[in-house]
Motif scaffolding. Structure first.
Motif, PDB file in Angstrom:
ATOM      1  N   PRO A 192       0.869  -1.436   0.025  1.00 39.01           N
ATOM      2  CA  PRO A 192       0.025  -0.065   0.171  1.00 39.01           C
ATOM      3  C   PRO A 192       0.818   1.267  -0.082  1.00 39.01           C
ATOM      4  O   PRO A 192       0.604   2.207  -0.820  1.00 39.01           O
ATOM      5  CB  PRO A 192      -0.871  -0.234   1.251  1.00 39.01           C
ATOM      6  N   CYS A 193       1.936   1.492   0.968  1.00 43.50           N
ATOM      7  CA  CYS A 193       2.887   2.650   0.995  1.00 43.50           C
ATOM      8  C   CYS A 193       3.598   2.808  -0.438  1.00 43.50           C
ATOM      9  O   CYS A 193       3.630   3.762  -1.164  1.00 43.50           O
ATOM     10  CB  CYS A 193       3.777   2.332   2.015  1.00 43.50           C
ATOM     11  N   LEU A 194       4.087   1.304  -1.079  1.00 41.61           N
ATOM     12  CA  LEU A 194       4.782   1.728  -2.308  1.00 41.61           C
ATOM     13  C   LEU A 194       3.697   2.341  -3.438  1.00 41.61           C
ATOM     14  O   LEU A 194       4.060   3.130  -4.299  1.00 41.61           O
ATOM     15  CB  LEU A 194       5.191   0.419  -2.719  1.00 41.61           C
ATOM     16  N   PHE A 195       2.705   1.582  -3.420  1.00 42.22           N
ATOM     17  CA  PHE A 195       1.552   1.845  -4.663  1.00 42.22           C
ATOM     18  C   PHE A 195       1.136   3.525  -4.463  1.00 42.22           C
ATOM     19  O   PHE A 195       1.164   3.933  -5.399  1.00 42.22           O
ATOM     20  CB  PHE A 195       0.362   1.015  -4.465  1.00 42.22           C
ATOM     21  N   VAL A 196       1.000   3.760  -3.281  1.00 44.28           N
ATOM     22  CA  VAL A 196       0.169   5.001  -3.121  1.00 44.28           C
ATOM     23  C   VAL A 196       1.692   6.283  -3.300  1.00 44.28           C
ATOM     24  O   VAL A 196       1.169   7.362  -3.745  1.00 44.28           O
ATOM     25  CB  VAL A 196      -0.326   5.269  -1.699  1.00 44.28           C
ATOM     26  N   ALA A 197       2.749   5.953  -2.856  1.00 42.29           N
ATOM     27  CA  ALA A 197       3.763   6.722  -3.178  1.00 42.29           C
ATOM     28  C   ALA A 197       4.183   6.931  -4.612  1.00 42.29           C
ATOM     29  O   ALA A 197       4.405   8.087  -4.915  1.00 42.29           O
ATOM     30  CB  ALA A 197       5.152   6.155  -2.600  1.00 42.29           C
ATOM     31  N   LEU A 198       4.013   6.101  -5.458  1.00 38.68           N
ATOM     32  CA  LEU A 198       3.779   5.796  -6.828  1.00 38.68           C
ATOM     33  C   LEU A 198       2.898   6.782  -7.234  1.00 38.68           C
ATOM     34  O   LEU A 198       3.124   7.630  -8.526  1.00 38.68           O
ATOM     35  CB  LEU A 198       4.230   4.516  -7.674  1.00 38.68           C
ATOM     36  N   LEU A 199       1.823   6.714  -6.812  1.00 41.66           N
ATOM     37  CA  LEU A 199       0.441   7.182  -7.336  1.00 41.66           C
ATOM     38  C   LEU A 199       0.605   8.816  -7.173  1.00 41.66           C
ATOM     39  O   LEU A 199       0.530   9.501  -8.107  1.00 41.66           O
ATOM     40  CB  LEU A 199      -0.708   6.879  -6.694  1.00 41.66           C
TER      41      LEU A 199
END
Length: 428
Positions: free
Chosen positions: A5-12
């Motif tokens: 979740p952290c990785l995905f949201v950071a990229l988003l």
């Protein structure tokens, strides 16, 4: 998987940041990296590639393909359509893994609570799409905590997204009391000039008002009625319809012992609703008739109710003026405002009723003077087709000088700095 979740949201969020505004020094650094490592021309394209690689690593190739099919990855790189691309990606992921989306939603909610201003639009755009995967029995009250934070923000996109979220929540009758309790925040939005924002707010209130407890409806009745009345004359027909219908519902819901609270507001609604029965939009006409009928019942004006039922519309206006002499000045002041309506049918009704009022002695001199001067001015304009309501000031003043003298008609002149009182009204 633990940090997904952290990785995905950071990229988003990084896609949004690098597309919206990239500092000059970062662009300079990127150009050197691009030359050395054959990277994409723009940083945001590289971040989109990284997002796609992350999804493929998780074996979510179907998500990558679906977004690609809708040209979503390219859309991410256009700041004007970024929100659409975020929603597209969220819906694609929701179809693949509700469990993963639930974890992402929890993480996004924590960020929204922190009010991360740079990322809030992307966060809310993704979060709204994930609502179906949440257990709303546990989440609904927590989501409402975001309303006071974001509904009064200047960011139009954020407010629209939050209202979309509320429209989903208000489908649940159990949410009615909690949402209606936020009326103070809603009435602030109802003052906005944005028709879409106001329309969505009215839709939320329309969904929940009937399901709310009578005690809560009574507590917000006056505040809501005062916010609704100006919207009867809104430029957007949807806003007009929703506000008129909502005012009708408000009158229906108040118990007999609480009706005194709303009496003043209902009296103020009678003349606007009467004039809107001459509206060019037949839906507005019907809504005005139904609400006016409810208002006469609310005030126990049985003679006026009978005139409406027999469709004796003009007699309704005359009887209203003759019956309620204590509000004569207020009614005349309201009539004068409709003399400037952009709709000819409403203007004609206002001119006719104002002329009728002007023949009586029920009004204060200043109000009668204003009405009579305005009528003469409008007739002067009508006699000269080259003049219109939005003409430059010098032309309007020329039309005014050609009007019949008010002194000849026995009226004192009401002027200010050489300009008629109603000219200032027309300017506004």
């Amino acid at each position: 998987m633990m940090y997904l979740p952290c990785l995905f949201v950071a990229l988003l969020f990084q896609i949004f940041s690098s597309t919206a505004q990239m500092p000059v020094e970062v662009n300079t650094f990127w150009r050197r990296c691009q030359q050395e490592h054959c990277l994409p021309t723009n940083p945001n394209r590289f971040i989109v590639q990284t997002m796609k690689s992350l999804l493929c690593h998780l074996e979510y190739e179907d998500v990558v393909s679906e977004v690609e099919h809708e040209c979503g990855w390219d859309t991410f790189l256009n700041i004007d359509n970024h929100q659409y691309a975020v929603g597209l990606l969220a819906r694609a992921m929701l179809r693949v893994s509700q469990c993963l989306c639930y974890r992402i939603a929890r993480y996004l909610f924590r960020l929204l609570r922190r009010e991360e201003a740079r990322w809030e639009v992307s966060a809310m755009a993704f979060f709204v799409e994930l609502l179906p995967c949440l257990n709303l029995d546990k989440w609904d009250e927590r989501i409402l905590q975001l309303v006071p934070i974001y509904l009064r923000r200047d960011c139009r996109e954020m407010r629209l997204l939050l209202l979309r979220c509320l429209l989903l929540l208000c489908k649940r009758p159990s949410m009615a009391n909690s949402i209606v309790a936020l009326t103070e925040s809603f009435t602030e939005v109802l003052k906005d000039k944005d028709g879409e924002l106001v329309g969505m707010t009215l839709s939320v209130l329309s969904e929940v008002l009937r399901d709310a407890d009578v005690s809560i409806v009574s507590s917000i009745a006056v505040q809501l009625a005062e916010a609704l009345l100006p919207l009867f004359d809104n430029d957007t027909s949807d806003v007009q319809l929703l506000s008129i219908h909502l005012f009708q519902v408000l009158m229906e819901l108040l118990p007999e012992e609480e009706k005194k609270l709303l009496e003043k507001n209902v009296h103020q609604s009678l003349l606007p609703l009467f004039f809107h029965m001459y509206d060019e939009n037949q839906c507005v006409v019907q809504a005005s008739w139904e609400t006016l009928l409810q208002a006469t019942k609310f005030l126990k004006k049985w003679n006026l109710e009978e005139l409406l039922k027999t469709e004796e519309m003009w007699r309704f206006g005359e009887c209203l003026l003759a019956e309620d002499r204590s509000r004569a000045d207020e009614y005349l002041r309201q009539s004068v405002s409709y003399l400037h309506s952009p709709q000819k049918s409403i203007r004609e009704a206002a001119i006719r009723l104002t002329a009728r009022q002007g023949t009586t002695n029920n009004f204060s001199i200043s109000i009668s003077n204003l009405a009579t001067q305005t009528l003469h001015f409008l007739r002067a304009v009508e006699r000269h087709p080259s003049f219109r309501f939005r003409l430059p000031q010098n032309q309007l003043c020329m039309a005014w000088r050609r009007r019949p003298s008010l002194l000849d008609n026995g009226w004192p002149s009401v002027c200010y700095s050489g300009q008629p009182h109603c000219w200032r009204s027309l300017q506004s």
